[in-house]
Design a protein around this motif. Structure first.
Motif, PDB file in Angstrom:
ATOM      1  N   ILE A  99      16.577  15.757  17.795  1.00  0.00           N
ATOM      2  CA  ILE A  99      15.202  15.738  18.310  1.00  0.00           C
ATOM      3  C   ILE A  99      15.210  16.512  19.625  1.00  0.00           C
ATOM      4  O   ILE A  99      15.587  15.988  20.677  1.00  0.00           O
ATOM      5  N   GLU A 100      14.815  17.770  19.586  1.00  0.00           N
ATOM      6  CA  GLU A 100      14.999  18.635  20.750  1.00  0.00           C
ATOM      7  C   GLU A 100      13.726  19.371  21.137  1.00  0.00           C
ATOM      8  O   GLU A 100      12.798  19.527  20.337  1.00  0.00           O
ATOM      9  N   SER A 101      13.711  19.784  22.393  1.00  0.00           N
ATOM     10  CA  SER A 101      12.645  20.646  22.889  1.00  0.00           C
ATOM     11  C   SER A 101      13.113  22.096  22.837  1.00  0.00           C
ATOM     12  O   SER A 101      14.311  22.370  22.775  1.00  0.00           O
ATOM     13  N   ASP A 102      12.165  22.998  22.853  1.00  0.00           N
ATOM     14  CA  ASP A 102      12.476  24.426  22.806  1.00  0.00           C
ATOM     15  C   ASP A 102      11.946  25.072  24.084  1.00  0.00           C
ATOM     16  O   ASP A 102      10.889  25.699  24.101  1.00  0.00           O
ATOM     17  N   VAL A 103      12.683  24.850  25.177  1.00  0.00           N
ATOM     18  CA  VAL A 103      12.294  25.365  26.487  1.00  0.00           C
ATOM     19  C   VAL A 103      13.406  26.276  26.986  1.00  0.00           C
ATOM     20  O   VAL A 103      14.586  25.949  26.858  1.00  0.00           O
ATOM     21  N   ALA A 104      13.032  27.398  27.559  1.00  0.00           N
ATOM     22  CA  ALA A 104      14.022  28.415  27.935  1.00  0.00           C
ATOM     23  C   ALA A 104      14.962  27.924  29.037  1.00  0.00           C
ATOM     24  O   ALA A 104      16.177  28.137  28.979  1.00  0.00           O
ATOM     25  N   LEU A 105      14.434  27.241  30.058  1.00  0.00           N
ATOM     26  CA  LEU A 105      15.258  26.893  31.205  1.00  0.00           C
ATOM     27  C   LEU A 105      16.026  25.594  31.008  1.00  0.00           C
ATOM     28  O   LEU A 105      17.245  25.548  31.190  1.00  0.00           O
ATOM     29  N   LEU A 106      15.328  24.513  30.657  1.00  0.00           N
ATOM     30  CA  LEU A 106      15.971  23.211  30.483  1.00  0.00           C
ATOM     31  C   LEU A 106      15.602  22.653  29.109  1.00  0.00           C
ATOM     32  O   LEU A 106      14.444  22.347  28.842  1.00  0.00           O
ATOM     33  N   ASN A 107      16.608  22.549  28.255  1.00  0.00           N
ATOM     34  CA  ASN A 107      16.408  22.089  26.887  1.00  0.00           C
ATOM     35  C   ASN A 107      16.932  20.663  26.744  1.00  0.00           C
ATOM     36  O   ASN A 107      18.034  20.353  27.180  1.00  0.00           O
ATOM     37  N   THR A 108      16.155  19.788  26.103  1.00  0.00           N
ATOM     38  CA  THR A 108      16.590  18.416  25.846  1.00  0.00           C
ATOM     39  C   THR A 108      16.869  18.237  24.362  1.00  0.00           C
ATOM     40  O   THR A 108      16.242  18.863  23.509  1.00  0.00           O
ATOM     41  N   ASN A 109      17.819  17.337  24.044  1.00  0.00           N
ATOM     42  CA  ASN A 109      18.154  17.078  22.648  1.00  0.00           C
ATOM     43  C   ASN A 109      18.702  15.651  22.529  1.00  0.00           C
ATOM     44  O   ASN A 109      19.759  15.331  23.075  1.00  0.00           O
ATOM     45  N   VAL A 110      17.960  14.796  21.798  1.00  0.00           N
ATOM     46  CA  VAL A 110      18.435  13.442  21.505  1.00  0.00           C
ATOM     47  C   VAL A 110      19.342  13.534  20.276  1.00  0.00           C
ATOM     48  O   VAL A 110      18.879  13.733  19.156  1.00  0.00           O
ATOM     49  N   HIS A 111      20.651  13.409  20.506  1.00  0.00           N
ATOM     50  CA  HIS A 111      21.639  13.546  19.425  1.00  0.00           C
ATOM     51  C   HIS A 111      21.839  12.258  18.633  1.00  0.00           C
ATOM     52  O   HIS A 111      22.292  12.294  17.485  1.00  0.00           O
ATOM     53  N   MET A 112      21.516  11.118  19.247  1.00  0.00           N
ATOM     54  CA  MET A 112      21.759   9.824  18.615  1.00  0.00           C
ATOM     55  C   MET A 112      20.788   8.813  19.196  1.00  0.00           C
ATOM     56  O   MET A 112      20.476   8.841  20.391  1.00  0.00           O
ATOM     57  N   TRP A 113      20.292   7.897  18.360  1.00  0.00           N
ATOM     58  CA  TRP A 113      19.469   6.809  18.862  1.00  0.00           C
ATOM     59  C   TRP A 113      19.546   5.616  17.915  1.00  0.00           C
ATOM     60  O   TRP A 113      19.923   5.745  16.753  1.00  0.00           O
ATOM     61  N   GLY A 114      19.217   4.455  18.442  1.00  0.00           N
ATOM     62  CA  GLY A 114      19.261   3.240  17.640  1.00  0.00           C
ATOM     63  C   GLY A 114      18.353   2.181  18.214  1.00  0.00           C
ATOM     64  O   GLY A 114      17.823   2.311  19.328  1.00  0.00           O
ATOM     65  N   THR A 115      18.184   1.107  17.475  1.00  0.00           N
ATOM     66  CA  THR A 115      17.329   0.007  17.900  1.00  0.00           C
ATOM     67  C   THR A 115      17.935  -1.326  17.473  1.00  0.00           C
ATOM     68  O   THR A 115      18.741  -1.397  16.547  1.00  0.00           O
ATOM     69  N   VAL A 116      17.522  -2.395  18.164  1.00  0.00           N
ATOM     70  CA  VAL A 116      17.757  -3.773  17.740  1.00  0.00           C
ATOM     71  C   VAL A 116      16.396  -4.448  17.823  1.00  0.00           C
ATOM     72  O   VAL A 116      15.828  -4.584  18.917  1.00  0.00           O
ATOM     73  N   ARG A 117      15.872  -4.885  16.675  1.00  0.00           N
ATOM     74  CA  ARG A 117      14.473  -5.296  16.603  1.00  0.00           C
ATOM     75  C   ARG A 117      14.298  -6.617  15.854  1.00  0.00           C
ATOM     76  O   ARG A 117      15.068  -6.949  14.961  1.00  0.00           O
ATOM     77  N   GLY A 118      13.257  -7.340  16.203  1.00  0.00           N
ATOM     78  CA  GLY A 118      12.775  -8.435  15.383  1.00  0.00           C
ATOM     79  C   GLY A 118      11.740  -7.906  14.398  1.00  0.00           C
ATOM     80  O   GLY A 118      11.081  -6.885  14.649  1.00  0.00           O
ATOM     81  N   ARG A 119      11.624  -8.596  13.254  1.00  0.00           N
ATOM     82  CA  ARG A 119      10.606  -8.237  12.256  1.00  0.00           C
ATOM     83  C   ARG A 119       9.864  -9.510  11.836  1.00  0.00           C
ATOM     84  O   ARG A 119      10.472 -10.541  11.602  1.00  0.00           O
ATOM     85  N   LEU A 120       8.537  -9.414  11.736  1.00  0.00           N
ATOM     86  CA  LEU A 120       7.732 -10.512  11.215  1.00  0.00           C
ATOM     87  C   LEU A 120       6.816  -9.936  10.155  1.00  0.00           C
ATOM     88  O   LEU A 120       6.043  -9.008  10.425  1.00  0.00           O
ATOM     89  N   GLY A 121       6.920 -10.482   8.934  1.00  0.00           N
ATOM     90  CA  GLY A 121       6.181  -9.908   7.830  1.00  0.00           C
ATOM     91  C   GLY A 121       5.455 -10.931   6.983  1.00  0.00           C
ATOM     92  O   GLY A 121       5.755 -12.136   7.016  1.00  0.00           O
ATOM     93  N   TYR A 122       4.492 -10.432   6.219  1.00  0.00           N
ATOM     94  CA  TYR A 122       3.750 -11.235   5.246  1.00  0.00           C
ATOM     95  C   TYR A 122       4.020 -10.639   3.873  1.00  0.00           C
ATOM     96  O   TYR A 122       3.805  -9.438   3.663  1.00  0.00           O
ATOM     97  N   ALA A 123       4.482 -11.487   2.951  1.00  0.00           N
ATOM     98  CA  ALA A 123       4.904 -11.009   1.635  1.00  0.00           C
ATOM     99  C   ALA A 123       3.900 -11.401   0.560  1.00  0.00           C
ATOM    100  O   ALA A 123       3.413 -12.538   0.533  1.00  0.00           O
ATOM    101  N   TRP A 124       3.606 -10.444  -0.303  1.00  0.00           N
ATOM    102  CA  TRP A 124       2.918 -10.693  -1.555  1.00  0.00           C
ATOM    103  C   TRP A 124       3.945 -10.485  -2.661  1.00  0.00           C
ATOM    104  O   TRP A 124       4.132  -9.378  -3.156  1.00  0.00           O
ATOM    105  N   ASN A 125       4.684 -11.560  -2.975  1.00  0.00           N
ATOM    106  CA  ASN A 125       5.736 -11.502  -3.976  1.00  0.00           C
ATOM    107  C   ASN A 125       6.776 -10.448  -3.573  1.00  0.00           C
ATOM    108  O   ASN A 125       7.509 -10.641  -2.616  1.00  0.00           O
ATOM    109  N   ASN A 126       6.825  -9.307  -4.247  1.00  0.00           N
ATOM    110  CA  ASN A 126       7.861  -8.315  -3.944  1.00  0.00           C
ATOM    111  C   ASN A 126       7.372  -7.187  -3.037  1.00  0.00           C
ATOM    112  O   ASN A 126       8.015  -6.142  -2.932  1.00  0.00           O
ATOM    113  N   VAL A 127       6.248  -7.383  -2.351  1.00  0.00           N
ATOM    114  CA  VAL A 127       5.737  -6.431  -1.356  1.00  0.00           C
ATOM    115  C   VAL A 127       5.706  -7.118  -0.002  1.00  0.00           C
ATOM    116  O   VAL A 127       5.141  -8.213   0.128  1.00  0.00           O
TER     117      VAL A 127
END
Length: 219
Positions: A99-127
Motif C-alpha cells: 500500500i504505497e504512495s507515488d510521490v517523487a520526493l518522499l514515498n511511503t509503503n505499508v509492507h505489512m499490517w494486522g489487527t486484533v478485533r472483537g466481532r459481534l454478529g447476528y446470524a440468520w442460520n448460515n448467514v
C-alpha cells in the motif's frame, strides 16, 4: 314392573348403539409434536485466508499523498454463539501488503499490517452479518533522497462484514475495514518528518471451522 324396567333398559341400549358405533369409526387425531427450528452452529475455532484492495491517504509532514495497493494473508479466531442468532468472536489477522504512495520526493509503503478485533454478529442460520473493531498495527517504509527508514505504527480499526457458510465447516466472507495506523516520527539523515498512515480495505476471505459441527442443529 321388573319386565317394564328390563324393556326400558333394552330400548335405551338399542338407541345408544348407533352413536357408539359412529364414535368408534371416527379417526383419532394427535396433536403435532413441537420441533425446534434448526440453526447454524458458528461456535469454535477457525482459521482462514484473505486478499483485498486498499486505498487511503498518508500525511507526510505538512503534505498529503494518496495511497493504494493490494494485501493478502491469514486470520485465526474463535466464536461464541450465545443464542440461535447472536454470535460474539475475537479474530487476529496478519497481511503482507504493498500500500504505497507515488510521490517523487518522499514515498511511503505499508509492507505489512494486522489487527486484533472483537466481532459481534447476528446470524440468520448460515448467514452472519457482523460489526468489528479493535487494535491495528503496521510496518511502514519512508523512502526519499536515496535513503529509507521503516517504522512500526499502531492504531485502531473498525468495520463490518457478511459471512456465508456454504458447507458444514467452510464459510466465505466479504469484509470492509477502516485502518488508522497513527503517526510516527522518521529521523533518517536525509529527512526528519512525521508520517500518519490510514486506509480503507475491502477484502474477501475463506474460513475453515474446527470441531465438525453440523450445518444445522436443534436448539
Amino acid at each position: 314392573m321388573k319386565k317394564f324396567t328390563l324393556a326400558l333398559l333394552a330400548g335405551t341400549a338399542l338407541m345408544a348403539a348407533p352413536a357408539v358405533a359412529a364414535d368408534l369409526g371416527r379417526p383419532i387425531y394427535k396433536a403435532p409434536v413441537a420441533v425446534a427450528a434448526p440453526y447454524m452452529l458458528w461456535n469454535g475455532f477457525y482459521i482462514g485466508a484473505n486478499a483485498g484492495y486498499s486505498w487511503g491517504r498518508d500525511r507526510v509532514g505538512g503534505g498529503r499523498a494518496d495511497t493504494d495497493g493490494f494485501s493478502g494473508g491469514g486470520q485465526i479466531g474463535y466464536n461464541w454463539q450465545f443464542s440461535p442468532n447472536w454470535v460474539f468472536g475475537i479474530e487476529a489477522d496478519l497481511q503482507g501488503s504493498n500500500i504505497e504512495s507515488d510521490v517523487a520526493l518522499l514515498n511511503t509503503n505499508v509492507h505489512m499490517w494486522g489487527t486484533v478485533r472483537g466481532r459481534l454478529g447476528y446470524a440468520w442460520n448460515n448467514v452472519l452479518l457482523y460489526g468489528t473493531g479493535g487494535f491495528a498495527y503496521g510496518r511502514n517504509e519512508l523512502t526519499g533522497f536515496g535513503v529509507s527508514q521503516s517504522k512500526t505504527h499502531t492504531g485502531y480499526t473498525f468495520g463490518g462484514g457478511l459471512e456465508y457458510a456454504f458447507a458444514p465447516q467452510w464459510s466465505a466472507k466479504v469484509e470492509y475495514l477502516y485502518v488508522d495506523l497513527g503517526r510516527e516520527f522518521y529521523d533518517a539523515p536525509a529527512f526528519q518528518t512525521n508520517v500518519r498512515s490510514d486506509f480503507h480495505t475491502v477484502r474477501l476471505g475463506i474460513n475453515y471451522r474446527f470441531g465438525g459441527a453440523p450445518i444445522v442443529a436443534s436448539y
